[in-house]
Design an enzyme around this catalytic site. Structure first.
Site, mmCIF file in Angstrom:
data_model
loop_
_atom_site.group_PDB
_atom_site.id
_atom_site.type_symbol
_atom_site.label_atom_id
_atom_site.label_comp_id
_atom_site.label_asym_id
_atom_site.label_seq_id
_atom_site.Cartn_x
_atom_site.Cartn_y
_atom_site.Cartn_z
ATOM 1 N N ASP A 270 0.873 -1.149 0.000
ATOM 2 C CA ASP A 270 0.000 0.000 0.000
ATOM 3 C C ASP A 270 0.928 1.221 0.000
ATOM 4 O O ASP A 270 2.088 1.152 0.340
ATOM 5 C CB ASP A 270 -0.937 -0.023 1.230
HETATM 6 C C1 GLC Z 1 -4.303 4.324 -0.016
HETATM 7 C C2 GLC Z 1 -5.176 3.206 0.481
HETATM 8 C C3 GLC Z 1 -5.348 2.081 -0.504
HETATM 9 C C4 GLC Z 1 -5.295 2.623 -1.925
HETATM 10 C C5 GLC Z 1 -3.897 3.155 -2.156
HETATM 11 C C6 GLC Z 1 -3.717 3.753 -3.555
HETATM 12 O O1 GLC Z 1 -3.508 4.802 1.027
HETATM 13 O O2 GLC Z 1 -4.856 2.622 1.730
HETATM 14 O O3 GLC Z 1 -6.597 1.439 -0.196
HETATM 15 O O4 GLC Z 1 -5.586 1.578 -2.835
HETATM 16 O O5 GLC Z 1 -3.520 4.129 -1.178
HETATM 17 O O6 GLC Z 1 -4.504 4.891 -3.696
#
Ligand code: GLC
Length: 730
Positions: A270
């Site tokens: 993430d």
């Molecule tokens: C965010 C979220 C995740 C998302 C990612 C990309 O922090 O935790 O769910 O897919 O970043 O945007």
């Protein structure tokens, strides 16, 4: 496959180490957050020229949250025509509950108890997203959530493992379809692995403090269901489990995901969660963070650039074997191959798609997600002649219809409550007043609202959370209604007109007072682009509410986390004046509204739960049945729920566990007999080795309308005969 390569393996043989590491490096499109929406701001792209050199050098595997013909075609052309090997980029995005058409938020869809509805909305979202050049979505979220303070409850399917598992799997099937080669399909990513929703105190990003058996029994099954449905990728979580950040957690990313579950796709971090292992206090340096994350099983690095910076050096000095790099790169190349990107790097791009089917589906989905919690004296549906005072901060506003993660929604085209009510009833039947802001009073707002209420036959009160009050980094310690809204509701109670409350929310709220002063209470979550039409359909009786609660609603926030599948304890709560039992001295320990609860316009009368055998053999099944009668003279869609309790086991089991559910239509004044079948695999629970175990003994079983209802039947699962035990062992 690129011109001279007939397989990812052949392509891999021609790649330099830098090019290999490039396939493991994903970056955000350079977007500017613009527009008034604090949660789903309009994304405007910065010129990507500064990315061109990286793409030509093969240092980028793809981008996320950029889309559209100009963006995708420009960057993809450089990748396939100007880089040495012409490996296509993959374009990902957070297509969570729709793209330009916003569908109900995941928690709302879970309330429909219709996983196939989510398959359809995911499929429609994929059609729109691929038309804008996207290949990969960072969905479904499969984070079980038992704590309503957690901001991302809105993205979950609630507190139950079975409901969460079925919705996660359905969304994967909706996004991916039968084949990723279909240019209208998106590769799915199950997230956030693992137990992100177990954040202690509901505080986003917080440690997941849970036992291994609770992790295995409740939190892991939804992720596993998504993987068994074929999800192409997994996204690691921000939190730690057992003190090891999920992004560097070998038990999660290798032992469970690969060795136990056989996952063959790739794992992506993430947003910079690899680098955050330093902040957690695990890694001392970025290089150490890369070593720990990559060797734990993290294939791709999102946004931080740490893999590009440190993987080559870790391979050069022998810390990481190049063969492990090759395995990770192959997983990524195979995903791109499965998507057909080597054959057609511009797959899907087609801005001529028709949005109408999505809007029709959005209205139908929204109708099926709302949950009716109270309907005193048949206050709903409203009579055709009723003059309505539509009051509240959500009566006519446009910005808070879609909920979190609707960053691509064409919000201006969404239908708000006033528009929906006008379309259904015309201007003569309607007077509209905000009465207050979302979390502040309005000068003269209550007086204007009182005047409107006095001029009407019925008050429809549109209250709840703004979409900035749930979602990522939107945890709340106080999950009550904003005071200004309560003041408005209290004032209107004095007008002595029926009050129909529409509760917009991304989580269970603590609303005992609001429930008391409402004649009808309809939870409308965040319903997306067709909010106004769908709510009007329900309020005026063109459709009937059929949703049920996917999460328990507390009486008091001191009860949180509160969930139905709780352990019994040695001293289960007994009513006062009993002392020394598991209850508070100041609050009833039961939920205000339990998991699975919801009303329709008809009324269901459940007969006794019956079993076709008092005892079943080890390899036999038991049929559980119940006759349900509609008694109000209005047909009813009922979510019939099957619960089980293992009365005595080697580890204490929950007071109830949902083992199946089915939404059925019961004709007006009609009866239906519902049957479910249970075998010993349905009665299993996790053993500490990560497998599952069933134990003979007594089981209670309910067919019920919610988690607090019904009287159980009982059956005994007999121990295996010595022969079958042998069979079992072989
Ligand atoms: C965010 C979220 C995740 C998302 C990612 C990309 O922090 O935790 O769910 O897919 O970043 O945007």
């Amino acid at each position: 496959m690129h011109k001279e390569f007939d397989s990812p393996k052949r392509l891999l043989e021609c790649m330099t180490l830098d090019e290999k590491v490039g396939q493991l490096s994903l970056y955000s499109a350079d977007v500017k957050l613009a527009g008034p929406d604090p949660v789903n701001p309009t994304l405007s792209f910065q010129a990507p020229e500064h990315r061109f050199a990286d793409i030509r050098a093969g240092r980028v595997t793809g981008f996320f949250n950029g889309h559209g013909d100009a963006f995708v075609r420009t960057l993809q052309r450089i990748a396939v025509e100007e880089s040495r090997l012409g490996i296509p980029l993959i374009f990902g995005a957070d297509v969570i509950h729709g793209f330009h058409t916003a569908f109900p938020v995941p928690l709302a869809e879970a309330a429909s108890f219709e996983p196939d509805l989510s398959r359809k909305t995911a499929e429609a979202a994929a059609r729109e997203a691929t038309a804008h050049g996207l290949h990969w979505t960072f969905a479904p979220g499969a984070d079980l959530c038992r704590d309503a303070r957690w901001g991302r409850a809105v993205e979950s399917a609630g507190e139950d493992a079975l409901v969460s598992a079925r919705f996660a799997a359905a969304r994967v099937r909706g996004f991916q379809g039968e084949s990723l080669a279909d240019p209208q399909r998106l590769m799915a990513t199950v997230k956030h692995f693992a137990a992100y929703g177990a954040a202690e105190a509901g505080l986003d990003y917080n440690t997941a403090e849970l036992s291994r058996t609770t992790l295995i029994d409740h939190y892991l099954p939804p992720y596993r269901a998504a993987i068994e449905a074929g999800a192409g990728a997994v996204m690691s979580a921000f939190n730690d489990v057992d003190g090891v950040p999920a992004t560097a957690n070998r038990v999660l990313l290798t032992e469970i995901l690969r060795e136990q579950w056989g996952f063959e796709g790739f794992v992506v971090s993430d947003f910079e969660s690899d680098l955050e292992t330093i902040v957690h206090g695990l890694a001392a340096t970025p290089r150490e963070a890369v070593r720990l994350c990559f060797t734990a099983g993290l294939d791709m690095c999102m946004q931080s650039g740490t893999y590009a910076a440190h993987l080559p050096g870790l391979v050069a000095d022998g810390t990481i074997d190049i063969r492990r790099i090759d395995h990770a790169v192959l997983r990524v190349l195979r995903a791109k191959q499965a998507l057909g990107l080597f054959e057609n790097p511009y797959r899907g791009l087609d801005l001529s798609y028709d949005p109408v089917p999505s809007r029709t589906l959005a209205r139908e989905a929204a109708r099926r997600c709302a949950v009716l919690l109270k309907n005193t004296h048949g206050a709903l549906p409203l009579k055709p002649s009723a003059r309505i005072a539509l009051i509240g901060p959500f009566a006519r506003e446009q910005q808070n219809l879609n909920g979190a993660w609707a960053i691509f929604a064409a919000n201006a085209e969404s239908v708000n409550l006033e528009q929906g009510f006008l379309a259904a009833r015309g201007a003569d039947a309607l007077v509209v007043e905000p009465g207050c802001a979302i979390d502040a009073p309005l000068d003269g707002g209550i007086d204007a609202a009182l005047a409107a209420a006095r001029s009407a036959d019925v008050i429809v009160l549109a209250l709840g959370e703004g979409q900035h009050m749930s979602g990522e980094s939107r945890s709340r310690a106080d999950i009550g209604l904003p005071e200004a809204q309560l003041q408005l509701a209290r004032a209107l109670r004095n007008v002595s007109k029926p009050i129909i409350t529409l509760l917009r929310t991304g989580r269970p709220l603590v609303i005992p007072e609001l429930a008391d002063l409402s004649d009808a209470l309809l939870v409308t979550w965040f319903l997306g682009s067709e909010t106004g039409h769908a709510v009007a359909d329900l309020v005026f009786g063109h459709a009937a509410p059929s949703g049920r609660l996917p999460m328990s609603f507390p009486r008091h926030q001191g009860q949180v986390p509160i969930y139905y599948a709780r352990k019994r304890t040695g001293r289960p709560a007994a009513p006062p004046p009993a002392m020394f039992t598991a209850r508070y001295i100041d609050v009833d320990p039961t939920p205000l509204y339990p998991f699975g609860f919801g009303l329709g316009y008809g009324r269901a009368d459940y007969g006794a739960t019956e079993v076709d055998a008092a005892g079943i053999g080890w390899n036999d099944t038991v049929t559980v049945s119940c006759s349900i009668t509609e008694t109000a003279g209005v047909e009813l869609e009922e979510v019939v729920q099957l619960y089980v309790r293992d009365v005595a086991a080697s580890r204490v089991r929950p007071v109830r566990e949902l083992k199946d559910f089915r939404k059925v239509l019961i004709p007006a004044r009609g009866s239906v007999t519902i049957t479910f079948t249970l075998g010993r695999t349905d009665l299993a629970f996790a053993d500490l080795a990560g497998g599952s175990v069933t134990e003979p003994g007594e089981f209670q079983v309910w067919i019920a309308p919610h988690a607090e209802a019904g009287t159980p039947a009982t059956f005994v699962l007999k121990a295996p005969l010595p022969s079958s035990a042998t069979e079992e062992a072989t």
